[in-house]
Enzyme design. Structure first.
Site, short mmCIF file in Angstrom:
data_model
loop_
_atom_site.label_atom_id
_atom_site.label_comp_id
_atom_site.label_asym_id
_atom_site.label_seq_id
_atom_site.Cartn_x
_atom_site.Cartn_y
_atom_site.Cartn_z
N HIS A 161 0.79 -1.18 0.02
CA HIS A 161 -0.14 -0.13 0.08
C HIS A 161 0.92 1.21 -0.02
O HIS A 161 0.77 2.00 0.84
CB HIS A 161 -0.92 -0.19 1.45
CG HIS A 161 -2.32 0.74 1.17
ND1 HIS A 161 -2.18 2.27 1.34
CD2 HIS A 161 -3.28 0.43 1.08
CE1 HIS A 161 -3.21 2.60 1.03
NE2 HIS A 161 -4.25 1.75 1.12
N GLU A 268 -0.52 1.13 -5.83
CA GLU A 268 -0.51 0.22 -4.77
C GLU A 268 -0.70 -1.42 -5.53
O GLU A 268 -1.65 -1.64 -6.33
CB GLU A 268 -1.65 -0.02 -3.89
CG GLU A 268 -1.80 1.35 -3.35
CD GLU A 268 -3.17 1.24 -2.41
OE1 GLU A 268 -3.82 0.42 -2.39
OE2 GLU A 268 -3.77 2.59 -2.11
O1 TA6 Z 1 -5.98 1.24 -0.94
C1 TA6 Z 1 -7.12 2.25 -0.97
C2 TA6 Z 1 -8.13 1.99 0.16
O2 TA6 Z 1 -8.74 0.38 0.13
C3 TA6 Z 1 -9.24 2.80 0.33
O3 TA6 Z 1 -10.49 2.14 0.09
C4 TA6 Z 1 -8.94 3.26 1.74
O4 TA6 Z 1 -9.65 2.52 2.64
C5 TA6 Z 1 -7.46 2.87 2.00
O5 TA6 Z 1 -7.39 1.78 1.51
C6 TA6 Z 1 -6.74 3.24 3.41
O6 TA6 Z 1 -7.48 2.45 4.28
P1 TA6 Z 1 -7.00 2.44 5.65
O7 TA6 Z 1 -7.81 1.14 6.34
O8 TA6 Z 1 -5.52 2.48 5.75
O9 TA6 Z 1 -7.79 3.43 6.34
#
Ligand code: TA6
Length: 293
Positions: A161, A268
């Site tokens: 991520h 990501e």
């Molecule tokens: O990667 C994008 C995502 O899935 C978004 O939908 C948002 O939820 C982000 O990840 C961050 O998630 P988190 O659980 O770290 O707040």
């Protein structure tokens, strides 16, 4: 190469000055700097670095589920993005890197044995994770090897991520995903297709692409017309593109400063659009290499 192995984080610096810093909590890369000390990753000023919450920024690890999967029985009870980013990993040491003295490979491990009881209850499979971070003068590679160390098959998803630091989201373009199918998580439409134009940002963006040109084709992030990052994948068939924009940033307590969305973009690499099934003894390996342009 100098490595400082602290109680909560590991830092490596190359002879030419590049550096990487990894928090043992989540094996989260917190910082990646080039030889001139220019930071490449975005880290929220409100990020928790004390193990009380997944790090907001850097490169959190998503495993065994991406997002939440209410209709996937085995992972339906797990927290969003799974437990890897909320667990304390072990630093396994520096791998001798025959290739050159001016790069370093740091290995980190997490297994079902050192998972906290709560997580083990929610996902009772025997597994091993080996995460390698390789710092070289013009690139950072992160590789995750997932092994099924039990007798029971399990299904999983995984994703890196990555929060990239950029100057101005309004002048960022992402190329390499042209003509590719994607699931738009903002409006919920699952079967969109990217046009032949680059991706630009003018509002909350949250898309799961399966690039038609495959993992070896670079996804390029340009900022103000200048190519900054080139992401090449191995065995990670999906790319998530995310910017929370104003409202979602306002809603995340650990997202600081509140206008920080202007200076970050998440691209990501992951295997998230399907489930990887690992039989007894099977391994899954997924990798990204980020090249500085
Ligand atoms: O990667 C994008 C995502 O899935 C978004 O939908 C948002 O939820 C982000 O990840 C961050 O998630 P988190 O659980 O770290 O707040």
């Amino acid at each position: 190469v100098t490595i400082s192995d602290g109680s909560s984080r590991v830092t490596a610096v190359l002879p030419t000055g590049e550096s990487v810093e990894i928090l043992l909590y989540g094996a989260t890369v917190l910082s990646w700097k080039d030889a001139s000390g220019d930071e490449k990753l975005w880290l929220s000023e409100g990020a928790k670095l004390d193990g009380t919450k997944a790090v907001r920024g850097g490169i959190p690890l998503v495993f065994p589920v991406f997002g939440t999967a209410p209709d996937h029985e085995a992972t339906s009870k797990l927290p969003q993005h799974g437990f890897a980013r909320n667990s304390r990993w072990e630093f396994l040491g520096k791998s001798s890197n025959e290739s050159s003295s001016n790069s370093v490979k740091l290995d980190f491990g997490l297994s079902s044995e050192n998972l906290d009881e709560a997580a083990r209850q929610l996902w009772p499979y025997k597994f091993g994770l080996l995460y390698s971070v390789t710092l070289a003068p013009e690139s950072l590679s992160t590789v995750l090897v997932i092994t099924n160390e039990g007798d029971v098959p399990f299904e999983c998803q995984t994703l890196l991520h990555t929060y990239f630091k950029i100057k101005d989201i309004s002048s960022v373009q992402v190329t390499g995903l042209e003509d590719s199918p994607f699931h738009d998580k903002v409006d919920g439409v699952k079967d969109k297709t990217q046009s032949s134009d680059p991706i630009t940002f003018s509002g909350e963006t949250d898309r799961v692409y399966t690039p038609v040109k495959g993992p070896g084709h670079p996804v390029v992030i340009t900022d103000g017309g200048v190519a900054k990052f080139r992401v090449v994948r191995d065995n990670l068939d999906d790319v998530v593109v995310w910017n929370p924009w104003v409202d979602k940033s306002a809603g995340m307590g650990d997202f600081q400063p509140k206008d920080g969305w202007k200076n970050m973009v998440c691209v990501e690499a992951g295997a998230v659009s399907t489930w990887q099934k690992l039989e007894k003894g099977d391994a899954f390996e997924g990798a990204q290499t980020i090249y500085l342009n």
